[in-house]
Write an enzyme that holds these catalytic residues in place. Structure first.
Site, PDB file in Angstrom:
ATOM      1  N   LYS A  48     -35.948 -39.779  12.396  1.00 28.02           N
ATOM      2  CA  LYS A  48     -36.559 -38.511  12.697  1.00 28.02           C
ATOM      3  C   LYS A  48     -37.888 -38.368  11.969  1.00 28.02           C
ATOM      4  O   LYS A  48     -38.743 -37.614  12.364  1.00 28.02           O
ATOM      5  CB  LYS A  48     -35.661 -37.351  12.248  1.00 28.02           C
ATOM      6  N   GLY A  49     -38.039 -39.104  10.888  1.00 23.87           N
ATOM      7  CA  GLY A  49     -39.175 -38.921  10.000  1.00 23.87           C
ATOM      8  C   GLY A  49     -40.538 -39.113  10.615  1.00 23.87           C
ATOM      9  O   GLY A  49     -41.509 -38.487  10.204  1.00 23.87           O
ATOM     10  N   ASP A 105     -42.890 -43.421   9.409  1.00 21.28           N
ATOM     11  CA  ASP A 105     -43.415 -42.486   8.425  1.00 21.28           C
ATOM     12  C   ASP A 105     -43.734 -43.161   7.096  1.00 21.28           C
ATOM     13  O   ASP A 105     -44.777 -42.915   6.512  1.00 21.28           O
ATOM     14  CB  ASP A 105     -42.481 -41.291   8.223  1.00 21.28           C
ATOM     15  N   ASP A 108     -41.153 -48.354   2.651  1.00 21.06           N
ATOM     16  CA  ASP A 108     -40.733 -48.283   1.257  1.00 21.06           C
ATOM     17  C   ASP A 108     -40.022 -49.580   0.892  1.00 21.06           C
ATOM     18  O   ASP A 108     -40.673 -50.559   0.549  1.00 21.06           O
ATOM     19  CB  ASP A 108     -39.844 -47.052   1.073  1.00 21.06           C
ATOM     20  N   PHE A 157     -40.784 -39.601  -5.217  1.00 23.23           N
ATOM     21  CA  PHE A 157     -40.082 -39.291  -3.972  1.00 23.23           C
ATOM     22  C   PHE A 157     -40.894 -38.278  -3.184  1.00 23.23           C
ATOM     23  O   PHE A 157     -41.090 -37.150  -3.624  1.00 23.23           O
ATOM     24  CB  PHE A 157     -38.676 -38.754  -4.261  1.00 23.23           C
ATOM     25  N   ARG A 170     -38.855 -31.688   5.917  1.00 24.67           N
ATOM     26  CA  ARG A 170     -39.611 -32.382   6.964  1.00 24.67           C
ATOM     27  C   ARG A 170     -40.734 -31.512   7.524  1.00 24.67           C
ATOM     28  O   ARG A 170     -41.753 -32.027   7.953  1.00 24.67           O
ATOM     29  CB  ARG A 170     -38.690 -32.773   8.131  1.00 24.67           C
TER      30      ARG A 170
END
Length: 185
Positions: A48-49, A105, A108, A157, A170
């Site tokens: 969804k990011g 998005d 990482d 984060f 979000r």
């Protein structure tokens, strides 16, 4: 329930403003337009990011594209990867012989995108390239690099502009560093 004022209080500092995000997305979209002109790529958003990034980027790429989505997760509701990648929604489009551009998005740990790139190439994609809004090399667990990067960021984060903590934050229009006490409580 979290309200906007609650969200803002949870942010240690704003890392990237909405204006900075959109300006850089414009710049990268110009490069993508040239690189994919005449190639009819399939642009894959990772749900969804990537939704805000995908929406902003896809409408700025000025060459025909086909759009599709995958829902893939390796985080669950935590702040570190579980190491297990799950495909929750697969592509609807046949990618054999096609150029695929993944919009993500954040890159990482790299686990999810390394698996996706390998999977899509095994399915017969002509090419698979990754465009990430954020690249966080300090979090890398596997060797992988994006083909296109909007921003390289330090540790911490991050939330906002599609990025979440436990499915919240979000909807922030910027990217901020979440206060550690929020996720370590």
């Amino acid at each position: 329930m979290i309200h906007e004022t609650d969200m803002s209080r949870d942010i240690e500092r704003i890392l990237l403003t909405e204006d900075e995000l959109l300006k850089r997305i414009d710049e990268v979209a110009t490069v993508l337009t040239e690189d994919y002109r005449g190639k009819d790529p399939i642009v894959v958003g990772i749900l969804k990011g990537a939704i805000p990034f995908y929406a902003a980027m896809s409408c700025r790429i000025d060459t025909p594209i086909q759009e599709d989505f995958m829902c893939v997760s390796s985080y669950g509701s935590g702040t570190t990867t579980s190491g297990e990648v799950k495909i929750r929604k697969d592509l609807d489009t046949d990618i054999r012989g096609r150029h695929v551009l993944i919009l993500e998005d954040i890159l990482d740990s790299g686990l999810t995108l390394k698996l996706l790139r390998k999977l899509l190439l095994e399915r017969g994609a002509e090419s698979v390239k990754i465009c990430t809004l954020l690249d966080k090399p300090s979090g890398r667990k596997v060797e992988i690099a994006p083909d296109y990067t909007c921003f390289t960021i330090p540790g911490g984060f991050v939330v906002g502009f599609g990025l979440d903590y436990a499915e919240h934050y979000r909807n922030l229009p910027y990217i901020g560093i979440l206060k550690q006490e929020v996720y370590s409580a």
